[in-house]
Write an enzyme that holds these catalytic residues in place. Structure first.
Site, PDB file in Angstrom:
ATOM      1  N   HIS A   1       0.452  -1.487   0.019  1.00 28.87           N
ATOM      2  CA  HIS A   1      -0.105  -0.275  -0.300  1.00 28.87           C
ATOM      3  C   HIS A   1       1.169   1.511   0.334  1.00 28.87           C
ATOM      4  O   HIS A   1       0.993   2.290  -1.003  1.00 28.87           O
ATOM      5  CB  HIS A   1      -0.718  -0.212   1.583  1.00 28.87           C
ATOM      6  CG  HIS A   1      -1.958   1.252   1.640  1.00 28.87           C
ATOM      7  ND1 HIS A   1      -2.201   2.019   0.264  1.00 28.87           N
ATOM      8  CD2 HIS A   1      -1.601   2.240   2.445  1.00 28.87           C
ATOM      9  CE1 HIS A   1      -2.981   2.633   0.688  1.00 28.87           C
ATOM     10  NE2 HIS A   1      -2.797   2.890   2.007  1.00 28.87           N
TER      11      HIS A   1
ATOM     12  N   HIS B   1       3.935   6.570   5.461  1.00 26.55           N
ATOM     13  CA  HIS B   1       2.973   7.560   6.074  1.00 26.55           C
ATOM     14  C   HIS B   1       1.983   6.523   7.399  1.00 26.55           C
ATOM     15  O   HIS B   1       1.247   7.437   7.541  1.00 26.55           O
ATOM     16  CB  HIS B   1       2.057   8.240   5.200  1.00 26.55           C
ATOM     17  CG  HIS B   1       1.176   6.912   4.717  1.00 26.55           C
ATOM     18  ND1 HIS B   1       1.154   6.097   3.381  1.00 26.55           N
ATOM     19  CD2 HIS B   1      -0.460   6.271   4.729  1.00 26.55           C
ATOM     20  CE1 HIS B   1       0.327   5.236   2.915  1.00 26.55           C
ATOM     21  NE2 HIS B   1      -0.302   5.376   3.866  1.00 26.55           N
TER      22      HIS B   1
ATOM     23  N   GLU C   1       1.431   5.912  13.252  1.00 30.98           N
ATOM     24  CA  GLU C   1      -0.055   5.208  13.445  1.00 30.98           C
ATOM     25  C   GLU C   1      -0.144   3.062  13.464  1.00 30.98           C
ATOM     26  O   GLU C   1      -0.999   3.375  14.594  1.00 30.98           O
ATOM     27  CB  GLU C   1      -1.410   5.325  12.238  1.00 30.98           C
ATOM     28  CG  GLU C   1      -2.992   5.225  13.135  1.00 30.98           C
ATOM     29  CD  GLU C   1      -3.660   5.580  11.865  1.00 30.98           C
ATOM     30  OE1 GLU C   1      -4.862   5.424  12.049  1.00 30.98           O
ATOM     31  OE2 GLU C   1      -3.190   6.408  10.896  1.00 30.98           O
ATOM     32  N   ASP C   2       0.863   2.239  12.736  1.00 32.78           N
ATOM     33  CA  ASP C   2       0.091   1.811  12.639  1.00 32.78           C
ATOM     34  C   ASP C   2       1.396   0.988  13.421  1.00 32.78           C
ATOM     35  O   ASP C   2       0.918  -0.371  13.640  1.00 32.78           O
ATOM     36  CB  ASP C   2       0.025   1.155  11.185  1.00 32.78           C
ATOM     37  CG  ASP C   2      -1.119   1.265  10.811  1.00 32.78           C
ATOM     38  OD1 ASP C   2      -1.966   2.051  11.435  1.00 32.78           O
ATOM     39  OD2 ASP C   2      -1.276   1.056   9.502  1.00 32.78           O
TER      40      ASP C   2
ATOM     41  N   ASP D   1     -24.375  13.014 -26.691  1.00 30.99           N
ATOM     42  CA  ASP D   1     -24.410  13.705 -28.224  1.00 30.99           C
ATOM     43  C   ASP D   1     -23.419  14.235 -28.530  1.00 30.99           C
ATOM     44  O   ASP D   1     -23.678  15.531 -29.436  1.00 30.99           O
ATOM     45  CB  ASP D   1     -25.838  14.174 -28.345  1.00 30.99           C
ATOM     46  CG  ASP D   1     -26.992  12.760 -29.570  1.00 30.99           C
ATOM     47  OD1 ASP D   1     -25.983  12.275 -29.797  1.00 30.99           O
ATOM     48  OD2 ASP D   1     -28.128  13.282 -29.368  1.00 30.99           O
TER      49      ASP D   1
END
Length: 713
Positions: free
Chosen positions: A51, A75, A79-80, A262
């Site tokens: 990711h 990034h 946090e993770d 169209d």
């Protein structure tokens, strides 16, 4: 493809615009993130590191600087994985650590509702953008990859993420001029929310494109031949309509799929601005332009920096939409603020203008954020700025101002400066006096007339459209309401203290603080303001100040609850937003009056004999005794009922009599009683009881008038 091969591909792509040392720094960030995320997997079953790598690939496609790419790799690390910001700063420098921290903070708060989550997120985004606009670019790339890989997520989470994308991220990408990311986010969000509709429109587009291929190729061939004939450089590409745009046009504009499709759209990309205008002349020589459909966004760029010439032509029994722009404008149109880094070493006018506009927008967001009471109010203010359909107006000196469609002169005034907006009293449009509430049109010259001491009118909130105007007016009104509630609260508290034989100056700071603590408010000023707003009773606060904070509040207290009934509060009649005159009895200077406190909205003034007032002792004791000031010059409304014999011209005679007594008629209504007698109800403006008596005497002297009475409901 293996991770090593993917990193190698990324390095090759970066080699087209970054030097080797910076590419190696991006590699180092990848290996650090790979170690940090070791063992973590995505819902799809892929390793988590895929990711951040994909996010970096998106930013590399925008040709962003190496620090943004390093932040993309890292990034999710804070946090993770629990690695602190300090450790990242030590490894990769403060700038990268700040970027990673900024992106992390956009998703860290727990929320009580989804609306609040979106609003709070947006507030945090604004703070992050103000520090470094690259934070939002990394976040947009992160969101784009998440949307591309949304499939394995549970249904409810897919719906939530898609809604948030359409509500917040796609409009921000659009506002930053990043058209390519904005349209892909919109299409992915649409496909996640309405999968069947998305598939149906997609199949219909492919089918139609196949059947119209010959027409498209013929138009493109004729355009290219004309450019070659005139020796004009330019590459012509077909322009695809994206699915969400088609769906919205069908839904909002009530157009059929065939009506939308169209129209054949082409983009011509050339070398210079001069070439753009030459090509415009060339295409107009092949097909007839449709009147009113030409837009010059090169001379007047959109608020997000977008520049292009737009024209709609009629040819081969179809409409042909053409956009003409330079290569630099094409980059700005697709990548918006991200193109700033592409041209960083060779700045162009286009880029600097785009950067200035974005800076101005972010500054405006920061101003609104400071004025808003909460995040939901803030995002309400911002919504108009995220979905602009611009008009362009001029200042008297010829400066161009962009405003959303529907903007009024008040919006224009606040766009110039908050202080000008607050002091606005009138405006001139094309040198003639105009209405402050009438929407402006493109091309008008607007001049704002200000006056010292002027204040915003609450009625402006009903017609302004820009977030800045709305938030500035509300902020000013809140400040005014607070000041007025302080003045009224102080008067009522002083009056109540008189009943206890005390003055406010006799109360020590320690006593005040004890009462503040007991009532659980932030300060004594807040307590006084609450009294003025009608949220607290002046008598009870006064009793606490005199007797001590431990005195419990009790609605059953005996005596005059307002305290000091022999010291009425003086009313000027111009107190502002917290004093309201009752419409049931319409009191005027000279009438005995009392005040009724309404929770949150201040005091309503009634005539002492008003039938709506309580008649029991306890109810009467809760009223505030008031008296009129001696030098009131304001006008007050009074309703009169006049009975008279019916006669031609009598209404004009009554109106004339009122005017002769220096009164003015606000409203008049004729009620027919029978063939001989009639009745007129009129609301007039007077200065007080003496003035009213003079008006009534004049009207009574008319021969056909049989009676005149003041009406009280």
């Amino acid at each position: 493809m293996s991770l090593e091969a993917a990193v190698g591909d990324l390095a090759n792509e970066l080699g087209s615009y970054l030097d080797t040392s910076r590419i190696n720094q991006v590699r180092r960030a990848f290996y650090y993130a790979e170690q940090a995320h070791e063992g973590q997997m995505r819902k799809s079953g892929d390793r988590y590191i895929t990711h951040p790598l994909a996010v970096a690939r998106i930013l590399a496609g925008l040709r962003l600087d190496h620090q943004s790419l390093m932040a993309a790799m890292l990034h999710d690390v804070i946090e993770d994985t629990g690695i602190p910001k300090d450790a990242l700063a030590e490894q990769f420098g403060d700038d990268v650590a700040e970027l990673v921290d900024g992106v992390s903070k956009l998703t860290q708060i727990e929320f009580r509702s989804r609306a609040e989550a979106q609003a709070e997120n947006f507030q945090k985004m604004t703070l992050a953008m103000a520090k470094d606009i690259r934070v939002i670019l990394v976040k947009l790339a992160d969101r784009l990859h998440n949307m591309r890989t949304l499939g394995p997520m549970p249904y409810e989470k897919r719906q939530r993420i898609a809604t948030e994308t359409l509500d917040i991220y796609a409009p921000i990408a659009n506002r930053l001029g990043m058209h390519a990311i904005s349209t892909e986010l919109e299409d992915l969000g649409f496909a996640a929310l309405h999968p069947m509709r998305s598939r149906y429109i997609s199949k219909a587009v492919q089918k139609l494109r196949g059947s119209h291929r010959e027409i498209i190729e013929e138009i493109q061939g004729r355009l290219q031949a004309k450019l070659n004939e005139r020796g004009l450089p330019g590459r012509i590409i077909g322009r695809e309509k994206h699915l969400n745009s088609i769906y919205n046009k069908m839904k909002l504009k009530q157009k059929s799929f065939r009506e939308i499709m169209d129209v054949y759209a082409f983009r011509i990309i050339t070398d210079t601005e001069d070439d753009c205008y030459r090509i415009l002349g060339a295409v107009h020589s092949i097909y007839k332009p449709l009147p009113g459909r030409f837009k010059d966004y090169i001379a007047l760029p959109k608020a997000n920096g977008y520049q292009s010439l737009h024209t709609t032509l009629f040819g081969m029994h179809v409409n042909i939409e053409i956009q003409i722009r330079t290569e630099a404008m094409e980059h700005i149109a697709n990548d918006g603020i991200a193109a700033h880094w592409l041209y960083k070493n060779e700045p162009s006018d286009v880029t600097s203008v785009n950067q200035t506009r974005v800076d101005r927008w972010v500054r405006g967001l920061m101003e609104m954020r400071e004025r808003a009471d909460d995040s939901l109010e803030f995002i309400e203010h911002v919504k108009f700025d995220l979905f602009p359909d611009e008009i362009y107006v001029f200042t008297p000196r010829g400066k161009i101002m962009e405003l959303p469609r529907g903007a009024t002169p008040v919006d224009f005034a606040y766009a110039i400066h908050t202080d000008i907006g607050n002091a606005t009293v009138a405006c001139r449009i094309n040198r003639n006096l105009g209405s402050l509430s009438r929407p402006l049109q493109s091309g008008q010259t607007v001049e704002i007339i200000t006056a010292p001491g002027a204040r915003p009118n609450p009625a402006w909130l009903s017609f302004v459209v820009t977030g800045k105007a709305r938030s500035s007016i509300r902020h000013s009104l809140k400040g005014r309401k607070h000041a007025e509630s302080m003045d009224l609260g102080r008067e009522l508290l002083k009056k109540s203290l008189v009943g206890f034989g005390k003055r406010l100056s006799d109360i020590s700071d320690a006593q005040k603080q004890a009462v503040v603590t007991h009532n659980q408010v932030n300060s004594f000023d807040d307590l006084v303001s609450d009294i003025g707003l009608g949220n607290r009773m002046a008598y009870l606060v006064a009793r606490q100040l005199v007797s001590g904070a431990e005195e419990k509040e009790s609605g059953e207290a005996t005596g005059d609850l307002q305290g000091g009934g022999n010291a009425p509060v003086t009313i000027q009649g111009t107190e502002g937003m917290l004093l309201h005159f009752a419409t049931c009895c319409m009191p005027i200077p000279g009438d005995p009056i009392v005040g009724v406190m309404d929770s949150g909205s201040g005091m309503t003034i009634h005539s002492d004999t008003c039938p709506t007032l309580p008649d029991d002792d306890l109810g009467r004791s809760r009223l505030t005794q008031l008296t009129w000031a001696k030098d009131i010059t304001n006008e007050f409304s009074v309703e009169l009922r006049v009975e008279m014999e019916r006669q031609r011209g009598v209404v004009a005679e009554v109106a004339n009599a009122v005017a002769m007594a220096d009164g003015s008629i606000e409203r008049i209504n004729v009620d027919e009683q029978n063939a001989r007698f009639g009745e007129i109800t009129l609301v007039i403006k007077v200065h007080g009881r003496k003035h009213l008596a003079r008006v009534m005497r004049r009207v009574r002297n008319i021969k056909v008038v049989t009676s005149i009475n003041r009406v009280k409901y």
